[in-house]
Design an enzyme around this catalytic site. Structure first.
Site, mmCIF file in Angstrom:
data_model
loop_
_atom_site.group_PDB
_atom_site.id
_atom_site.type_symbol
_atom_site.label_atom_id
_atom_site.label_comp_id
_atom_site.label_asym_id
_atom_site.label_seq_id
_atom_site.Cartn_x
_atom_site.Cartn_y
_atom_site.Cartn_z
ATOM 1 N N GLY A 99 25.751 -20.383 2.183
ATOM 2 C CA GLY A 99 26.635 -19.251 1.906
ATOM 3 C C GLY A 99 28.087 -19.542 2.280
ATOM 4 N N GLU A 106 25.607 -29.725 6.813
ATOM 5 C CA GLU A 106 24.618 -29.062 7.671
ATOM 6 C C GLU A 106 23.254 -29.714 7.533
ATOM 7 O OE1 GLU A 106 25.025 -25.103 6.146
ATOM 8 O OE2 GLU A 106 26.240 -24.455 7.850
HETATM 9 O O1 DER Z 1 26.789 -21.789 4.985
HETATM 10 C C1 DER Z 1 25.862 -21.763 5.796
HETATM 11 O O2 DER Z 1 24.807 -22.451 5.658
HETATM 12 C C2 DER Z 1 25.915 -20.782 6.936
HETATM 13 O O3 DER Z 1 25.176 -21.270 8.037
HETATM 14 C C3 DER Z 1 25.321 -19.487 6.433
HETATM 15 O O4 DER Z 1 24.116 -19.789 5.879
HETATM 16 C C4 DER Z 1 25.145 -18.447 7.524
HETATM 17 O O5 DER Z 1 26.368 -17.857 7.684
HETATM 18 P P1 DER Z 1 26.512 -16.488 8.505
HETATM 19 O O6 DER Z 1 26.034 -16.809 9.914
HETATM 20 O O7 DER Z 1 27.982 -16.198 8.427
HETATM 21 O O8 DER Z 1 25.669 -15.455 7.824
#
Ligand code: DER
Length: 232
Positions: A99, A106
């Protein structure tokens, strides 16, 4: 806000797992921000000696500002623990991530770790993956051809005619830390994540997708009342 309280509670529970001398992967996103702050507090208070690898420039910058020692993943070699957020978490702890547009670094970082712990607010826990769009990082060269290949894959998986949007940010095409672009696939419900993951990874222009399968061993789900539920 209640969501921030939940995220901070999950972050604190994850940071409590950190031991002196650990090699850590630091995730990306708003929940990971709480984690980096809480980690820096512990380092300052207890003089923890850690080696940290960041999963994005954003996390690297924040961690550096907070006095954490950040090194390149290759300088550290392997990690004891990666703590990261997620967009969706299913009962098998399979994830949708990306997201925030950081899922390539990651996933590399999580795959270089003995353990991956996910921190999230309750809204991320789902029965089936797919309500959240599935991010797919794609090389800009041949983007339209890659779209055709993805559409054919989705057709074969019974997921045809679903929107596949080129991610924008502030009105321009979003570029990842690797200067690639992201297609966000609106799939509603992913019946067979493993099959879809294999199919996407086989497409030449696809760099990495946001399905993290069999990578997470523990999810810490914070609540607005400050309590934390462990999913394993
Ligand atoms: O981009 C990513 O993978 C982030 O970890 C997302 O998945 C989670 O973001 P948030 O903690 O702002 O919801």
């Amino acid at each position: 806000s209640p969501s921030d309280t939940a995220k901070d509670a999950a972050a604190r529970a994850a940071v409590a797992l950190v031991q002196d001398g650990m090699r850590l992967g630091l995730g990306t996103g708003s929940t990971a921000v709480f984690m980096v702050h809480r980690l820096a507090e512990r380092v300052r208070a207890e003089g923890l000696r850690l080696r940290c690898a960041a999963t994005s420039r954003a996390t690297c910058d924040l961690a550096g500002q907070l006095g954490l020692r950040i090194e390149e993943l290759d300088e550290i070699g392997w990690l004891d623990l990666t703590i990261d957020g997620a967009d969706e978490i299913d009962p098998d702890l399979n994830l949708i991530k990306g997201g925030g547009g950081a899922h390539l670094r990651e996933k590399i970082t999580a795959a270089a770790s003995d353990r991956m712990v996910v921190i999230a607010d309750p809204g991320k826990v789902v029965e089936t993956l797919g309500a959240f769009h599935l991010p797919v990082e794609v090389i800009p060269f041949g983007l339209e051809v890659t779209r055709v290949h993805i559409q054919r894959l989705l057709d074969s998986a019974g997921l045809s005619q679903r929107p596949m949007l080129l991610r924008q940010r502030d009105g321009v095409v979003f570029r990842t830390d690797e200067d690639n672009v992201i297609l966000d696939l609106s799939l509603d419900c992913i019946g067979d994540p493993a099959q879809l993951a294999r199919g996407l990874s086989a497409i030449p222009g696809v760099v990495e997708h946001g399905l993290f399968l069999n990578m997470c061993q523990l999810a810490l789900i914070g609540s607005p009342d400050g309590s934390v539920i462990e999913l394993t």
